[in-house]
Write a protein that holds these residues in place. Structure first.
Motif, mmCIF file in Angstrom:
data_model
loop_
_atom_site.group_PDB
_atom_site.id
_atom_site.type_symbol
_atom_site.label_atom_id
_atom_site.label_comp_id
_atom_site.label_asym_id
_atom_site.label_seq_id
_atom_site.Cartn_x
_atom_site.Cartn_y
_atom_site.Cartn_z
ATOM 1 N N GLY A 76 -29.749 57.484 -62.746
ATOM 2 C CA GLY A 76 -30.140 56.161 -62.774
ATOM 3 C C GLY A 76 -31.390 55.875 -62.001
ATOM 4 O O GLY A 76 -31.579 56.605 -61.184
ATOM 5 N N PHE A 77 -31.698 54.655 -62.048
ATOM 6 C CA PHE A 77 -32.763 53.912 -61.288
ATOM 7 C C PHE A 77 -34.039 54.928 -61.249
ATOM 8 O O PHE A 77 -34.608 55.339 -60.127
ATOM 9 C CB PHE A 77 -32.285 53.943 -59.945
ATOM 10 C CG PHE A 77 -31.072 52.765 -59.695
ATOM 11 C CD1 PHE A 77 -31.559 51.306 -59.742
ATOM 12 C CD2 PHE A 77 -29.821 53.131 -59.928
ATOM 13 C CE1 PHE A 77 -30.578 50.394 -59.421
ATOM 14 C CE2 PHE A 77 -28.722 52.210 -59.855
ATOM 15 C CZ PHE A 77 -29.407 50.939 -59.819
ATOM 16 N N GLY A 78 -34.499 55.244 -62.412
ATOM 17 C CA GLY A 78 -35.999 55.448 -62.702
ATOM 18 C C GLY A 78 -35.850 57.201 -62.909
ATOM 19 O O GLY A 78 -37.329 57.478 -63.332
ATOM 20 N N ARG A 79 -35.008 57.772 -62.922
ATOM 21 C CA ARG A 79 -35.338 59.197 -62.772
ATOM 22 C C ARG A 79 -35.803 59.894 -64.030
ATOM 23 O O ARG A 79 -36.811 60.669 -64.123
ATOM 24 C CB ARG A 79 -33.825 60.043 -62.501
ATOM 25 C CG ARG A 79 -33.826 61.464 -62.642
ATOM 26 C CD ARG A 79 -35.102 62.243 -61.661
ATOM 27 N NE ARG A 79 -34.917 61.864 -60.431
ATOM 28 C CZ ARG A 79 -35.938 62.138 -59.304
ATOM 29 N NH1 ARG A 79 -37.034 63.024 -59.927
ATOM 30 N NH2 ARG A 79 -35.609 61.966 -58.174
ATOM 31 N N VAL A 80 -35.557 59.361 -65.139
ATOM 32 C CA VAL A 80 -35.866 59.340 -66.459
ATOM 33 C C VAL A 80 -36.688 58.417 -67.105
ATOM 34 O O VAL A 80 -37.171 58.333 -68.263
ATOM 35 C CB VAL A 80 -34.700 59.850 -67.478
ATOM 36 C CG1 VAL A 80 -33.915 60.911 -66.875
ATOM 37 C CG2 VAL A 80 -33.759 58.638 -67.880
ATOM 38 N N GLY A 81 -37.428 57.485 -66.262
ATOM 39 C CA GLY A 81 -38.232 56.541 -66.741
ATOM 40 C C GLY A 81 -37.520 55.250 -67.134
ATOM 41 O O GLY A 81 -38.079 54.453 -67.715
ATOM 42 N N GLU A 82 -36.151 55.018 -66.621
ATOM 43 C CA GLU A 82 -35.275 53.943 -67.075
ATOM 44 C C GLU A 82 -34.496 53.431 -65.995
ATOM 45 O O GLU A 82 -34.431 54.130 -65.072
ATOM 46 C CB GLU A 82 -34.472 54.229 -68.456
ATOM 47 C CG GLU A 82 -35.315 54.861 -69.598
ATOM 48 C CD GLU A 82 -36.110 53.844 -70.446
ATOM 49 O OE1 GLU A 82 -35.909 52.622 -70.069
ATOM 50 O OE2 GLU A 82 -36.712 54.319 -71.496
ATOM 51 N N TRP A 83 -34.430 52.012 -66.136
ATOM 52 C CA TRP A 83 -33.510 51.674 -64.777
ATOM 53 C C TRP A 83 -32.303 52.379 -65.037
ATOM 54 O O TRP A 83 -31.553 53.005 -64.219
ATOM 55 C CB TRP A 83 -33.216 50.132 -65.196
ATOM 56 C CG TRP A 83 -34.148 49.253 -64.579
ATOM 57 C CD1 TRP A 83 -35.238 48.587 -65.250
ATOM 58 C CD2 TRP A 83 -34.535 49.160 -63.076
ATOM 59 N NE1 TRP A 83 -35.999 47.936 -64.376
ATOM 60 C CE2 TRP A 83 -35.822 48.302 -63.093
ATOM 61 C CE3 TRP A 83 -34.052 49.667 -62.053
ATOM 62 C CZ2 TRP A 83 -36.422 47.880 -61.934
ATOM 63 C CZ3 TRP A 83 -34.812 49.283 -60.829
ATOM 64 C CH2 TRP A 83 -35.727 48.566 -60.739
ATOM 65 N N PHE A 84 -31.539 52.232 -66.448
ATOM 66 C CA PHE A 84 -30.421 53.275 -66.796
ATOM 67 C C PHE A 84 -30.812 54.147 -67.825
ATOM 68 O O PHE A 84 -31.137 53.638 -68.818
ATOM 69 C CB PHE A 84 -29.271 52.546 -66.967
ATOM 70 C CG PHE A 84 -28.665 51.796 -65.835
ATOM 71 C CD1 PHE A 84 -27.868 52.271 -64.780
ATOM 72 C CD2 PHE A 84 -28.955 50.110 -65.631
ATOM 73 C CE1 PHE A 84 -27.720 51.751 -63.397
ATOM 74 C CE2 PHE A 84 -28.250 49.723 -64.527
ATOM 75 C CZ PHE A 84 -27.674 50.275 -63.448
ATOM 76 N N ALA A 85 -30.330 55.368 -68.076
ATOM 77 C CA ALA A 85 -30.790 56.421 -68.667
ATOM 78 C C ALA A 85 -30.162 55.941 -70.062
ATOM 79 O O ALA A 85 -30.866 56.296 -71.244
ATOM 80 C CB ALA A 85 -30.602 57.907 -68.295
ATOM 81 N N VAL A 86 -29.027 55.303 -70.199
ATOM 82 C CA VAL A 86 -28.495 54.953 -71.480
ATOM 83 C C VAL A 86 -29.622 54.051 -72.456
ATOM 84 O O VAL A 86 -29.438 54.061 -73.626
ATOM 85 C CB VAL A 86 -27.180 54.054 -71.478
ATOM 86 C CG1 VAL A 86 -26.231 55.204 -71.066
ATOM 87 C CG2 VAL A 86 -27.390 52.731 -70.618
ATOM 88 N N ASP A 87 -30.448 53.387 -71.728
ATOM 89 C CA ASP A 87 -31.528 52.593 -72.350
ATOM 90 C C ASP A 87 -32.326 53.415 -73.206
ATOM 91 O O ASP A 87 -32.894 53.091 -74.268
ATOM 92 C CB ASP A 87 -32.429 51.826 -71.415
ATOM 93 C CG ASP A 87 -31.382 50.885 -70.583
ATOM 94 O OD1 ASP A 87 -30.356 50.318 -71.188
ATOM 95 O OD2 ASP A 87 -31.868 50.544 -69.431
ATOM 96 N N ALA A 88 -32.423 54.611 -72.986
ATOM 97 C CA ALA A 88 -33.314 55.463 -73.711
ATOM 98 C C ALA A 88 -32.817 56.039 -75.046
ATOM 99 O O ALA A 88 -33.420 56.580 -75.692
ATOM 100 C CB ALA A 88 -33.893 56.763 -72.827
ATOM 101 N N PHE A 89 -31.486 55.753 -75.049
ATOM 102 C CA PHE A 89 -30.710 56.249 -76.233
ATOM 103 C C PHE A 89 -29.973 55.116 -77.007
ATOM 104 O O PHE A 89 -29.000 55.317 -77.802
ATOM 105 C CB PHE A 89 -29.543 57.329 -75.754
ATOM 106 C CG PHE A 89 -30.201 58.438 -75.012
ATOM 107 C CD1 PHE A 89 -30.853 59.689 -75.764
ATOM 108 C CD2 PHE A 89 -30.479 58.408 -73.443
ATOM 109 C CE1 PHE A 89 -31.552 60.267 -74.925
ATOM 110 C CE2 PHE A 89 -30.808 59.455 -73.065
ATOM 111 C CZ PHE A 89 -31.385 60.453 -73.696
ATOM 112 N N ASP A 90 -30.315 53.839 -76.669
ATOM 113 C CA ASP A 90 -29.853 52.621 -77.274
ATOM 114 C C ASP A 90 -28.248 52.591 -77.391
ATOM 115 O O ASP A 90 -27.821 52.214 -78.416
ATOM 116 C CB ASP A 90 -30.390 52.706 -78.516
ATOM 117 C CG ASP A 90 -31.776 52.577 -78.651
ATOM 118 O OD1 ASP A 90 -32.336 51.717 -77.701
ATOM 119 O OD2 ASP A 90 -32.647 53.105 -79.311
ATOM 120 N N VAL A 91 -27.668 52.637 -76.187
ATOM 121 C CA VAL A 91 -26.184 52.783 -76.416
ATOM 122 C C VAL A 91 -25.845 51.705 -75.044
ATOM 123 O O VAL A 91 -26.575 51.914 -74.131
ATOM 124 C CB VAL A 91 -25.470 54.151 -76.241
ATOM 125 C CG1 VAL A 91 -25.608 54.955 -77.444
ATOM 126 C CG2 VAL A 91 -25.822 54.903 -74.943
#
Length: 472
Positions: A276-291
């Motif tokens: 969380g908090f930017g490590r994969v470029g999203e606030w929360f990593a779930v945002d990158a997978f649309d769940v």
């Protein structure tokens, strides 16, 4: 200490705990630190007589220094928590200012920075996750997420992956799949483990990411049925598996997990303590997978660990069940003002400096192409995988058989090849994150591009050590 480690020309000394400046090379100061540590500090996950912790004198940005003045690029962000780097001036100032006006207040009282941080977390959380329960770190965040799920479902059992780490407290270590669980058993007997997707070492003999998703979801549903769907309160999964491999879920997998949880009335907990908090470029990593999970656990990057802080982001549906019924749980330091002040400052820095865009850019433009180019030169490199500023290099002895460079959970002489790779990185002034047969790339999100390229070059050179063990 090896003399091949480059020293910095921008720092010549450090401040002691009294604020007094000392030059590097103070042998007596280093001796005292070592003496106190060895005599009185009991270290985690360690045989106490077999370790020799490196005394650290100072840190700034992406670099830290030992007492001799040797500089290390922090390519592990300490424990993948130092997202904004060492001694970020905005975070330090926020803590100092908060300490000067209200150092602490109990969690049953309202507090401005605690409330603001909760609001800002809710604003970036997906779906209707609008409430935050603050904890002291990631392990107790997972403990409380499980407690919430058990309370609202009236069920006990929890499912988690074998390749996982969820923390060192009683329920969290039971949820953990990796070998750190073994010595702590029996712990919570109502945890069952399952195989998550891992295309490179598929437990399902898959030949494509899509096939891996399909077969992994079929396996998961079988586990749900055989464990008894009506007994399962929650499923917890690291959105991107962290220490156990930087395993990015293949297309459709997390959506399938969400659908299975909905079908069987299971609470879906996304463990985002590490990603969380930017490590994969999203606030929360779930945002990158649309769940959208029911609960998200966080810690580490929320304030870079400057003051311990974690928490659970809670959906409206779950939070509403405690409107008229007391939640039986709490912590003396829940939402500590000093920790929350650093968290609010973290949001300000992310917004002002475009951290998320920066992570996406550096990950796709610099890290990914560089790491993938190594596959052509290093026979010990079996696979490269990751996202943003979170990557894994899986090292092997044989690319055809995919035999790991060192055995699973290797120790002592069996682990020597990886120890040599890590030593080569450190000799070049880069502090790596290694686990089993992998080198992970997880620098601070504020790392300069020149620093990033220099660190990657050091790892590239260190892989020559691994290549000596590989069968071409």
């Amino acid at each position: 200490m090896t003399d091949t480690i480059p020293t910095t020309g921008t720092r010549t000394g450090y401040l002691d705990r009294h604020g007094v400046e000392h030059p590097f090379g103070d042998a007596e100061a280093e001796r005292q630190v070592r003496s106190d540590d060895r005599a009185h500090v009991f270290h985690s996950w360690s045989a106490q007589a077999k370790i020799d912790p490196l005394p650290i004198a100072a840190g700034e940005g992406s670099t830290f220094w030992d007492y001799e003045g040797n500089a290390y690029l922090d390519f592990s962000s300490q424990l993948v928590n130092l997202n904004l780097g060492h001694q970020h001036p905005d975070l330090v100032a926020a803590i100092q200012q908060q300490a000067g006006r209200l150092a602490t207040v109990q969690p049953s009282m309202a507090n401005d920075v605690r409330g603001e941080l909760a609001r800002r977390i809710a604003e970036v959380a997906p779906g209707t996750l609008n409430k935050v329960f603050f904890t002291n770190g990631g392990a107790d965040a997972n403990e409380y997420a499980v407690r919430l799920a058990r309370r609202v479902t009236g069920r006990r059992k929890v499912l988690s992956m074998y390749r996982s780490y969820h923390g060192g407290t009683s329920t969290a270590i039971a949820l953990t799949g990796d070998p750190r669980r073994w010595a702590n058993e029996p712990s919570d007997p109502s945890v069952a483990h399952f195989f998550g997707p891992y295309p490179y070492r598929s437990a399902f003999h898959s030949t494509s990411p899509e096939e891996e998703t399909q077969r992994a979801l079929e396996h998961l549903e079988n586990v749900i049925v055989l464990e008894g769907a009506g007994t399962i309160a929650a499923l917890i999964a690291e959105t991107v598996v962290g220490t156990n491999g930087v395993l990015v879920p293949p297309p459709g997998y997390l959506a399938g997990v969400r659908e299975l949880c909905d079908r069987y009335g299971i609470v879906y907990i996304a463990d985002e303590v590490m990603v969380g908090f930017g490590r994969v470029g999203e606030w929360f990593a779930v945002d990158a997978f649309d769940v959208v999970p029911d609960l998200i656990t966080f810690a580490k990057g929320v304030n870079s660990g400057y003051v311990p802080l974690g928490g659970v982001v809670i959906s409206d549906a779950i939070a509403a069940q405690f409107d008229d019924v007391a939640f039986q749980g709490g912590l003396t330091y829940s939402g500590h003002p000093l920790a929350c002040a650093a968290g609010v400052a973290t949001f300000d820095v992310f917004d002002r400096d475009g951290i998320l865009d920066r992570v996406r850019d550096l990950g796709s433009r610099v890290v990914e192409p560089e790491l993938r180019s190594w596959l052509e030169r290093h026979p010990s490199l079996g696979e490269v995988r990751g996202r943003g500023l979170f990557w894994a290099l899986e090292l092997v002895r044989d690319r055809e058989t995919r035999e790991p460079l060192v055995p699973f959970n290797a120790a002592g002489p069996d682990a020597a090849p990886m120890a040599e790779v890590a030593a080569a990185c450190k000799a070049a002034g880069v502090w790596p994150f290694t686990h089993f047969n992998r080198v992970h790339v997880a620098p601070p999100l504020v790392i300069g591009e020149d620093e990033l390229r220099r660190g990657l070059a050091a790892i590239d050179a260190a892989l020559d050590v691994a290549d000596r063990y590989a069968r071409a």
